[in-house]
Write a protein that holds these residues in place. Structure first.
Motif, PDB file in Angstrom:
ATOM      1  N   LYS A 174       0.211  -1.069  -0.024  1.00  0.00           N
ATOM      2  CA  LYS A 174      -0.023  -0.096   0.110  1.00  0.00           C
ATOM      3  C   LYS A 174       0.914   0.994  -0.021  1.00  0.00           C
ATOM      4  O   LYS A 174       2.100   1.305   0.526  1.00  0.00           O
ATOM      5  CB  LYS A 174      -0.757   0.010   0.844  1.00  0.00           C
TER       6      LYS A 174
ATOM      7  N   ASP B 154      -3.168   5.681  -2.694  1.00  0.00           N
ATOM      8  CA  ASP B 154      -4.183   4.412  -2.682  1.00  0.00           C
ATOM      9  C   ASP B 154      -5.135   5.347  -1.137  1.00  0.00           C
ATOM     10  O   ASP B 154      -7.068   6.061  -1.689  1.00  0.00           O
ATOM     11  CB  ASP B 154      -4.087   3.250  -1.137  1.00  0.00           C
ATOM     12  N   GLU B 155      -4.185   5.886  -0.504  1.00  0.00           N
ATOM     13  CA  GLU B 155      -5.001   6.587   0.148  1.00  0.00           C
ATOM     14  C   GLU B 155      -5.848   8.289  -0.076  1.00  0.00           C
ATOM     15  O   GLU B 155      -6.795   8.604   0.464  1.00  0.00           O
ATOM     16  CB  GLU B 155      -4.581   7.134   1.571  1.00  0.00           C
TER      17      GLU B 155
ATOM     18  N   GLU C 103      -8.397   7.117  -2.626  1.00  0.00           N
ATOM     19  CA  GLU C 103      -9.699   6.972  -1.832  1.00  0.00           C
ATOM     20  C   GLU C 103     -10.465   8.733  -0.970  1.00  0.00           C
ATOM     21  O   GLU C 103     -11.294   9.206  -1.223  1.00  0.00           O
ATOM     22  CB  GLU C 103     -10.214   6.352  -0.772  1.00  0.00           C
TER      23      GLU C 103
ATOM     24  N   GLU D 173      -2.041   1.132 -10.192  1.00  0.00           N
ATOM     25  CA  GLU D 173      -2.518   1.625  -8.511  1.00  0.00           C
ATOM     26  C   GLU D 173      -3.342   2.142  -8.740  1.00  0.00           C
ATOM     27  O   GLU D 173      -5.009   1.668  -7.812  1.00  0.00           O
ATOM     28  CB  GLU D 173      -0.995   1.657  -7.767  1.00  0.00           C
TER      29      GLU D 173
ATOM     30  N   SER E  97      -7.045   0.915 -10.054  1.00  0.00           N
ATOM     31  CA  SER E  97      -7.052  -0.294  -9.298  1.00  0.00           C
ATOM     32  C   SER E  97      -8.256   0.167  -8.055  1.00  0.00           C
ATOM     33  O   SER E  97      -8.708  -0.280  -7.626  1.00  0.00           O
ATOM     34  CB  SER E  97      -6.526  -1.140  -9.211  1.00  0.00           C
ATOM     35  N   GLU E  98      -7.420   0.670  -7.341  1.00  0.00           N
ATOM     36  CA  GLU E  98      -7.683   1.246  -5.965  1.00  0.00           C
ATOM     37  C   GLU E  98      -9.393   2.746  -6.045  1.00  0.00           C
ATOM     38  O   GLU E  98     -10.604   2.321  -5.351  1.00  0.00           O
ATOM     39  CB  GLU E  98      -6.858   2.437  -5.028  1.00  0.00           C
ATOM     40  N   TYR E  99      -9.444   4.016  -7.066  1.00  0.00           N
ATOM     41  CA  TYR E  99     -10.052   4.341  -7.543  1.00  0.00           C
ATOM     42  C   TYR E  99     -11.165   2.976  -8.161  1.00  0.00           C
ATOM     43  O   TYR E  99     -12.434   3.931  -7.441  1.00  0.00           O
ATOM     44  CB  TYR E  99      -9.924   4.629  -8.347  1.00  0.00           C
TER      45      TYR E  99
ATOM     46  N   SER F 202     -13.135   1.190  -4.604  1.00  0.00           N
ATOM     47  CA  SER F 202     -13.405   1.992  -3.825  1.00  0.00           C
ATOM     48  C   SER F 202     -14.554   2.762  -4.568  1.00  0.00           C
ATOM     49  O   SER F 202     -16.058   2.518  -3.424  1.00  0.00           O
ATOM     50  CB  SER F 202     -12.693   3.502  -3.421  1.00  0.00           C
TER      51      SER F 202
END
Length: 304
Positions: free
Chosen positions: A63, A67-68, A71, A138, A141-143, A146
């Motif tokens: 991570k 990522d944060e 989000e 990354e 994928s994270e977007y 979420s």
């Protein structure tokens, strides 16, 4: 040599960020960005740049700060294009910086430096891609993850509201339906009806379709199925909210709704539900009538 190149990029992050922000601002001319203050946009761009460099510095880990950051942007309603476009601008800014400053770099201690010769440009592109591509993947994928989670939560909330069953009196409940009824929602309606009839010990269920814009063969079929299922567990359904245009559509389609009562309004349906549960509406006297009756009774008492 690759480590030296990465260290050079990280050591000159301030200049690269300046180049990146200048280009990013040129691309931020849409309606969304115009609604933001210059300070909010500047702070977000700075935070994005810092997260990118932290991601490059830490490399492939479970991570990263991106990522944060992704989000956070989702919760604030920022578009995915801000992230993807920003990463592509970052890629071009890093390559441009390296090419312009190539003669100033000291690769004297690097292995295989002399093997590149003047053909260093493809190698630079390859190395920058190796840094940036994992970060882009990354972010996306994270977007996406979420966003899917948010959509799932919203879908669950809508499902809870899409087929409510409201107890209004002992043994009488109402299910108001609003919007389009598809196969999935029809299944929820039936499940909610059956569970609600048992839970509230309902003898009569009023299905109000006043808010349903179109009643076609499929919708009528689903309603008939739901009413039949309720009948099988010992209760009755009354279909209310039959507008003239819906009545005409039902007749033209040859749909048989004769197995359970239909009413044009919720008020008429509720009166029928009272009759089916051995109740009736008794109109009380208004205040003036009560006073007149009281005076008449007093007059009769005095005469006696």
């Amino acid at each position: 040599m690759e480590k030296i190149l990465k260290d050079v990029v990280l050591d000159n992050s301030d200049e690269i960020v300046r180049m990146w922000i200048e280009q990013v601002k040129k691309n931020q001319g849409g309606a969304f960005y115009q609604s933001l203050s210059d300070e909010a946009l500047e702070n977000t761009n700075r935070e994005f740049a810092n997260a990118i460099f932290e991601g490059i510095q830490k490399g492939k880990i479970a991570k990263t700060p991106l990522d944060e950051f992704a989000e956070k942007l989702i919760n604030l309603g920022w578009p995915l294009t801000y992230l993807t476009d920003g990463m592509q601008v970052f890629r071009r800014s890093v390559v441009k910086f390296i090419i312009h400053k190539w003669e100033d770099f000291d690769f004297s201690e690097a292995d295989n430096y002399f093997e590149l010769g003047d053909d260093y440009f493809p190698w630079v592109l390859e190395k920058v891609d190796e840094w940036v591509d994992p970060l882009v993947n990354e972010l996306v994928s994270e977007y996406s993850g979420s966003w899917e989670n948010i959509v799932s939560l919203q879908r669950m909330a809508l499902q809870e509201l899409s087929a409510p069953l409201i107890p209004v009196m002992d043994n009488i409940t109402i299910m108001p339906l609003i919007g389009t009824i598809d196969t999935e929602r029809a299944k929820m309606v039936m499940e909610s009806l059956l569970d609600g009839v048992i839970k509230h010990n309902a003898e009569v269920v009023l299905i109000d379709i006043t808010g349903v814009p179109v009643v076609d063969t499929m919708v009528a079929h689903h309603i008939i199925q739901a009413a039949e299922a309720v009948r099988l567990i010992g209760s009755r359904c009354i279909l209310v909210g039959i507008r003239p245009e819906i009545a005409q559509t039902i007749v033209n389609l040859g749909i048989d709704l004769g197995k359970f009562p239909t009413k044009s309004s919720l008020r008429k349906g509720f009166q029928t539900a009272l009759e089916l549960t051995n109740r009736e509406i008794v109109e009380g006297m208004n205040r003036e009538e009560e006073i007149e009756n009281l005076i008449e009774s007093l007059d009769r008492s005095e005469e006696e």
